[in-house]
Design a protein around this motif. Structure first.
Motif, PDB file in Angstrom:
ATOM      1  N   ALA A   3       0.833  -1.204   0.000  1.00  0.00           N
ATOM      2  CA  ALA A   3       0.000   0.000   0.000  1.00  0.00           C
ATOM      3  C   ALA A   3       0.872   1.260   0.000  1.00  0.00           C
ATOM      4  CB  ALA A   3      -0.922  -0.001   1.214  1.00  0.00           C
ATOM      5  N   ALA A   4       1.937   1.251   0.800  1.00  0.00           N
ATOM      6  CA  ALA A   4       2.811   2.422   0.883  1.00  0.00           C
ATOM      7  C   ALA A   4       3.536   2.671  -0.434  1.00  0.00           C
ATOM      8  CB  ALA A   4       3.821   2.238   2.012  1.00  0.00           C
ATOM      9  N   VAL A   5       4.007   1.613  -1.073  1.00  0.00           N
ATOM     10  CA  VAL A   5       4.701   1.761  -2.359  1.00  0.00           C
ATOM     11  C   VAL A   5       3.741   2.301  -3.420  1.00  0.00           C
ATOM     12  CG1 VAL A   5       5.772   0.480  -4.258  1.00  0.00           C
ATOM     13  CG2 VAL A   5       6.499   0.066  -1.905  1.00  0.00           C
ATOM     14  N   LEU A   6       2.530   1.756  -3.460  1.00  0.00           N
ATOM     15  CA  LEU A   6       1.528   2.258  -4.415  1.00  0.00           C
ATOM     16  C   LEU A   6       1.238   3.739  -4.175  1.00  0.00           C
ATOM     17  CD1 LEU A   6      -1.237  -0.486  -4.855  1.00  0.00           C
ATOM     18  CD2 LEU A   6       0.403   0.330  -6.544  1.00  0.00           C
ATOM     19  N   ASN A   7       1.036   4.109  -2.926  1.00  0.00           N
ATOM     20  CA  ASN A   7       0.733   5.508  -2.607  1.00  0.00           C
ATOM     21  C   ASN A   7       1.906   6.428  -2.942  1.00  0.00           C
ATOM     22  OD1 ASN A   7      -1.807   4.798  -1.699  1.00  0.00           O
ATOM     23  ND2 ASN A   7      -1.212   4.702   0.454  1.00  0.00           N
ATOM     24  N   ALA A   8       3.123   5.917  -2.759  1.00  0.00           N
ATOM     25  CA  ALA A   8       4.313   6.722  -3.038  1.00  0.00           C
ATOM     26  C   ALA A   8       4.462   7.021  -4.526  1.00  0.00           C
ATOM     27  CB  ALA A   8       5.563   6.016  -2.512  1.00  0.00           C
ATOM     28  N   ILE A   9       4.247   6.023  -5.362  1.00  0.00           N
ATOM     29  CA  ILE A   9       4.393   6.269  -6.802  1.00  0.00           C
ATOM     30  C   ILE A   9       3.192   7.043  -7.356  1.00  0.00           C
ATOM     31  CG2 ILE A   9       6.057   4.460  -7.306  1.00  0.00           C
ATOM     32  CD1 ILE A   9       3.876   2.560  -7.996  1.00  0.00           C
ATOM     33  N   LYS A  10       2.027   6.908  -6.697  1.00  0.00           N
ATOM     34  CA  LYS A  10       0.904   7.781  -7.062  1.00  0.00           C
ATOM     35  C   LYS A  10       1.264   9.239  -6.761  1.00  0.00           C
ATOM     36  CE  LYS A  10      -2.909   4.568  -6.040  1.00  0.00           C
ATOM     37  NZ  LYS A  10      -4.027   4.316  -5.091  1.00  0.00           N
ATOM     38  N   TYR A  11       1.881   9.455  -5.615  1.00  0.00           N
ATOM     39  CA  TYR A  11       2.287  10.810  -5.220  1.00  0.00           C
ATOM     40  C   TYR A  11       3.241  11.407  -6.250  1.00  0.00           C
ATOM     41  CZ  TYR A  11       4.923  14.449  -2.797  1.00  0.00           C
ATOM     42  OH  TYR A  11       5.551  15.632  -2.479  1.00  0.00           O
ATOM     43  N   LEU A  12       4.174  10.607  -6.724  1.00  0.00           N
ATOM     44  CA  LEU A  12       5.152  11.083  -7.707  1.00  0.00           C
ATOM     45  C   LEU A  12       4.493  11.456  -9.029  1.00  0.00           C
ATOM     46  CD1 LEU A  12       8.078   8.571  -7.042  1.00  0.00           C
ATOM     47  CD2 LEU A  12       8.008  11.005  -6.460  1.00  0.00           C
ATOM     48  N   CYS A  13       3.323  10.864  -9.294  1.00  0.00           N
ATOM     49  CA  CYS A  13       2.578  11.183 -10.518  1.00  0.00           C
ATOM     50  C   CYS A  13       1.496  12.240 -10.280  1.00  0.00           C
ATOM     51  CB  CYS A  13       1.923   9.920 -11.090  1.00  0.00           C
ATOM     52  SG  CYS A  13       3.082   8.809 -11.886  1.00  0.00           S
ATOM     53  N   GLY A  14       1.372  12.706  -9.033  1.00  0.00           N
ATOM     54  CA  GLY A  14       0.355  13.693  -8.718  1.00  0.00           C
ATOM     55  C   GLY A  14      -1.043  13.129  -8.667  1.00  0.00           C
ATOM     56  N   ALA A  16      -4.216  11.005  -6.681  1.00  0.00           N
ATOM     57  CA  ALA A  16      -4.781  10.868  -5.337  1.00  0.00           C
ATOM     58  C   ALA A  16      -4.649   9.432  -4.843  1.00  0.00           C
ATOM     59  CB  ALA A  16      -6.250  11.276  -5.346  1.00  0.00           C
ATOM     60  N   ASP A  17      -4.517   9.275  -3.507  1.00  0.00           N
ATOM     61  CA  ASP A  17      -4.427   7.942  -2.911  1.00  0.00           C
ATOM     62  C   ASP A  17      -5.636   7.082  -3.258  1.00  0.00           C
ATOM     63  OD1 ASP A  17      -2.086   8.682  -1.758  1.00  0.00           O
ATOM     64  OD2 ASP A  17      -2.817   8.752   0.308  1.00  0.00           O
ATOM     65  N   GLU A  18      -6.806   7.742  -3.357  1.00  0.00           N
ATOM     66  CA  GLU A  18      -8.058   7.013  -3.545  1.00  0.00           C
ATOM     67  C   GLU A  18      -8.194   6.398  -4.941  1.00  0.00           C
ATOM     68  OE1 GLU A  18      -7.873  10.214  -2.573  1.00  0.00           O
ATOM     69  OE2 GLU A  18      -8.053   9.845  -0.412  1.00  0.00           O
ATOM     70  N   LEU A  19      -7.352   6.840  -5.873  1.00  0.00           N
ATOM     71  CA  LEU A  19      -7.459   6.347  -7.243  1.00  0.00           C
ATOM     72  C   LEU A  19      -7.079   4.868  -7.310  1.00  0.00           C
ATOM     73  CD1 LEU A  19      -7.878   7.018 -10.289  1.00  0.00           C
ATOM     74  CD2 LEU A  19      -5.412   7.450 -10.397  1.00  0.00           C
ATOM     75  N   HIS A  20      -7.983   4.043  -7.873  1.00  0.00           N
ATOM     76  CA  HIS A  20      -7.725   2.608  -8.021  1.00  0.00           C
ATOM     77  C   HIS A  20      -7.040   2.349  -9.357  1.00  0.00           C
ATOM     78  CE1 HIS A  20      -9.808   1.335  -4.417  1.00  0.00           C
ATOM     79  NE2 HIS A  20     -10.880   2.035  -4.765  1.00  0.00           N
ATOM     80  N   LEU A  21      -5.831   1.828  -9.287  1.00  0.00           N
ATOM     81  CA  LEU A  21      -5.067   1.532 -10.502  1.00  0.00           C
ATOM     82  C   LEU A  21      -5.203   0.070 -10.917  1.00  0.00           C
ATOM     83  CD1 LEU A  21      -1.789   3.433  -9.567  1.00  0.00           C
ATOM     84  CD2 LEU A  21      -3.551   4.190 -11.166  1.00  0.00           C
ATOM     85  N   ILE A  22      -5.600  -0.776  -9.973  1.00  0.00           N
ATOM     86  CA  ILE A  22      -5.753  -2.207 -10.237  1.00  0.00           C
ATOM     87  C   ILE A  22      -7.204  -2.584  -9.979  1.00  0.00           C
ATOM     88  CG2 ILE A  22      -4.902  -4.517  -9.672  1.00  0.00           C
ATOM     89  CD1 ILE A  22      -2.457  -3.130  -8.368  1.00  0.00           C
ATOM     90  N   GLN A  23      -7.824  -3.211 -10.926  1.00  0.00           N
ATOM     91  CA  GLN A  23      -9.218  -3.607 -10.775  1.00  0.00           C
ATOM     92  C   GLN A  23      -9.386  -4.581  -9.602  1.00  0.00           C
ATOM     93  OE1 GLN A  23     -11.994  -2.588 -12.339  1.00  0.00           O
ATOM     94  NE2 GLN A  23     -10.777  -1.096 -13.501  1.00  0.00           N
ATOM     95  N   PRO A  24     -10.387  -4.363  -8.753  1.00  0.00           N
ATOM     96  CA  PRO A  24     -10.622  -5.278  -7.625  1.00  0.00           C
ATOM     97  C   PRO A  24     -10.766  -6.740  -8.066  1.00  0.00           C
ATOM     98  CG  PRO A  24     -11.934  -3.298  -7.373  1.00  0.00           C
ATOM     99  CD  PRO A  24     -11.313  -3.209  -8.734  1.00  0.00           C
ATOM    100  N   SER A  25     -11.281  -6.948  -9.271  1.00  0.00           N
ATOM    101  CA  SER A  25     -11.459  -8.319  -9.759  1.00  0.00           C
ATOM    102  C   SER A  25     -10.115  -9.015  -9.972  1.00  0.00           C
ATOM    103  CB  SER A  25     -12.257  -8.322 -11.070  1.00  0.00           C
ATOM    104  OG  SER A  25     -11.607  -7.533 -12.061  1.00  0.00           O
TER     105      SER A  25
END
Length: 505
Positions: free
Chosen positions: A394-405, A407-416
Motif C-alpha cells: 500500500a505504501a509503495v503504491l501511494n508513493a508512486i501515485k504521489y510522484l505522478c500527482g 490521489a491515494d483514492e485512485l484505483h489503478l488495479i481492478q478489484p477483480s
C-alpha cells in the motif's frame, strides 16, 4: 535526502593512482591486495558517504583488469551457520556465487575460491565446494594454520602455511576478497607470500579497507557507524599506537588489525628474510576515502542515520533469534554515545502515529500495520495493511501515485484482478495468507499497465523510490523485505510480529 557529501570522481581518481603506486613500488613481481568490506554494491559506504558510488571499488579494478585476478575467500563456519549478508538477505555461500557473476560482468578474471579453516566431515561445506567445481570454478581448501598466532616458526613452515595448497597466480595484482569480515583473507595472502618466496619470487602484501577511515577522528560518526555495522564481530576502533610511535601522527584503525600487526610483521619478516616495510597497520592500507569527503556535516548526519538503522535492524534480528543480546546492547551504546533515538529516523513517528490513530478509531484496525516512506522532497507517504494487501504494498503504491500527482483514492488495479490473485493463493496454492504482498501487487500493477495509462505512468516511477527511507510498524515478511531492497528502499521495522503464529507469521 539528496544532499551530497562525497565526491565519487575524486575518490576513483585518487584511489586508482594510489593502488598503482603501491603495485609498482619496491620492484616486486606481484602484489597481494587484501580487499576488506564490499567490493561491489557497498551499500554501507553509500549510506554513510552520500555521493559514494556503491560500485566504485570494482570500477577501480576494471581499469586494471589486464593486471588483476581475483581470489574469493569464505570461512567454512559461515557456510555451516548460513551467515547472511544483511544488505541482500542472502547467505555468504550464495554471496560468493553472486560475486563471481558480478566480477565476470565487469570482465575481471576469477582465479579461484578458497574455503578457509576447512574441517573434515562438513557436508554443507563439501556440497558448496562440489557445486563450484562442477561449474568449473577452481576451489581450494585451507585448514586452520598450525601454530597460529604465536608460534611464528611453525606458522612459516611446511607444517603451517606449507600445508596449504599453493594458489596458481599469473598476474601482477592478486585481489583477495570475501563476502564479509572474518573470511580468511589475510591468512590466504600470507600463505601465498610463503609459497611465492619458496618458489623464489619476490611478492608484497597490502590491505584495502574502507572503514574505519584512518585520517578521520576516532569518534567521528562515520567510524562509529563502522563499529555498529560490525557489532557481531566485536570490532573496536582504536588509535593506531604503532603509527603514532613511528610517525607522531594519529591514525584510526581497529582492534583486530592492531592485535595481529606484530604477528603479521614477524611472519612477513620470517617469510622474506628482510625487515618489514610497514611500521604500522595503517601503513599496510591503501585507503583514500577520507580525502574525497566534501561536506562533513552531510556525512555526519548520514552516519548517524546509519547507526539508528543498524540498531533497529538488530532489534528485529534479536526478536528473530538471529543475534545475541550483547550485540544489540553494543549498538545501543553507540546510540547513547551520540544521543540518538529511533525517533530521529524521520519515518518512524509518522508510521507509529498513523497506526495508533487507526487502532483507536475502530476495533477492526486492532492489528493494522502501517508503513511510512520519506520521499526525496521530505514528504512522508503512508500505507496501511488491509484484507487486500500488506502495508508495504500500500505504501509503495501511494508513493508512486504521489510522484505522478495522483490521489491515494485512485484505483489503478481492478478489484477483480486482486480477487483472482487472492483466490489463486488460497484456493489453488494453499496459502494461509490472503493479503497480497508487495511483489504480487506490483505484478498486478504491471498487468494493469497494459490497458491502463495511469497504471503505466505510475509503474514508470518505481525507480524514483531508490534511496528513499521507510519504516514499518511490524516485522516485514522475508518476501516483502527482499522486494523493498530490490527497489532500493532503505527500510526498518519495529520489533513486533503481526500475529502470534510461529509459522504462518
Amino acid at each position: 535526502m539528496s544532499q551530497i557529501g562525497f565526491s565519487a570522481e575524486k575518490y576513483i581518481e585518487e584511489q586508482s593512482k594510489y593502488i598503482l603506486e603501491r603495485i609498482n613500488h619496491g620492484g616486486g613481481e606481484r602484489l597481494y591486495l587484501e580487499f576488506g568490506g564490499k567490493l561491489v554494491q557497498d551499500k554501507h559506504a553509500m549510506r554513510v558517504l552520500p555521493g559514494f558510488d556503491e560500485n566504485a571499488k570494482i570500477k577501480l579494478l576494471q581499469k586494471m583488469k589486464d593486471q588483476a585476478e581475483i581470489i574469493i575467500c569464505i570461512y567454512s563456519g559461515d557456510i555451516m551457520t548460513s551467515k547472511t549478508r544483511q544488505d541482500f538477505g542472502i547467505t555468504y555461500d550464495l554471496e560468493v556465487l553472486r560475486l563471481i557473476d558480478v566480477f565476470r560482468k565487469y570482465d575481471l578474471m576469477i582465479n579461484s575460491v578458497v574455503v578457509t579453516r576447512y574441517e573434515d566431515n562438513s557436508p554443507a561445506v563439501d556440497k558448496f565446494i562440489n557445486r563450484l567445481e562442477r561449474r568449473g570454478i577452481k576451489t581450494y581448501r585451507h585448514r586452520f594454520t598450525k601454530g597460529y598466532p604465536t608460534d611464528v616458526e611453525t606458522i612459516v613452515s611446511e607444517e603451517g602455511y606449507g600445508a596449504n595448497p599453493y594458489i596458481e597466480v599469473t598476474r601482477p595484482l592478486a585481489v583477495v576478497t570475501g563476502p564479509g569480515g572474518g573470511s580468511g583473507k589475510l591468512a590466504t595472502c600470507l600463505s601465498q607470500l610463503y609459497h611465492e618466496y619458496r618458489r623464489g619470487r619476490k611478492v608484497r602484501y597490502a590491505k584495502f579497507e574502507t572503514f574505519p577511515v584512518w585520517n578521520m577522528p576516532l569518534k567521528h560518526p562515520v567510524n562509529i557507524a563502522y563499529e555498529a555495522a560490525t557489532a557481531d564481530l566485536k570490532d573496536v576502533n582504536m588509535i593506531d599506537s604503532f603509527h603514532l610511535e613511528a610517525y607522531g601522527e594519529k591514525a584510526v584503525n581497529y582492534n583486530r588489525d592492531l592485535e595481529v600487526f606484530p604477528v603479521v610483521k614477524r611472519i612477513i619478516e620470517k617469510i622474506t628474510g628482510e625487515e618489514a616495510e610497514y611500521k604500522s597497520p595503517t601503513d599496510m592500507g591503501v585507503n583514500r576515502v577520507g580525502f574525497a569527503i566534501t561536506d562533513d556535516d552531510v556525512v555526519r548526519e548520514a552516519s548517524c542515520q546509519e547507526i539508528i538503522r543498524r540498531y533497529m535492524i538488530a532489534e528485529c534480528d534479536f526478536k528473530k533469534g538471529k543475534i545475541r543480546h550483547d550485540t544489540l546492547e553494543r549498538i545501543k551504546l553507540f546510540m547513547d554515545d551520540l544521543s540518538l533515538t529511533v525517533e530521529d529516523r524521520k519515518v518512524v513517528v509518522p508510521a507509529r502515529e498513523y497506526a495508533e490513530k487507526k487502532k483507536n478509531c475502530d476495533d477492526r484496525y486492532a492489528n493494522v500495520v502501517v508503513m511510512a516512506i520519506e520521499m526525496d522532497d521530505g514528504t512522508i507517504i503512508t500505507g496501511r495493511s488491509s484484507r487486500r494487501m500488506v502495508a508495504a504494498a500500500a505504501a509503495v503504491l501511494n508513493a508512486i501515485k504521489y510522484l505522478c500527482g495522483m490521489a491515494d483514492e485512485l484505483h489503478l488495479i481492478q478489484p477483480s484482478i486482486l480477487k483472482s490473485i487472492q483466490e489463486l493463493k488460497t484456493d489453488v496454492l494453499g496459502s494461509e495468507k490472503t493479503s497480497l504482498n508487495c511483489e504480487e501487487i506490483l505484478t498486478a500493477l504491471t498487468i494493469s499497465a497494459a490497458t491502463n495509462p495511469s497504471a503505466e505512468a505510475v509503474l514508470a516511477k518505481l525507480p524514483s523510490l531508490r534511496g528513499c527511507r521507510a519504516h514499518c510498524t511490524a516485522i516485514l515478511s522475508d518476501k516483502d523485505e527482499t522486494t523493498l531492497k530490490a527497489l532500493g528502499i532503505d527500510v526498518t521495522s519495529d520489533p513486533e510480529y503481526i500475529t502470534n503464529n510461529l509459522y504462518y507469521s
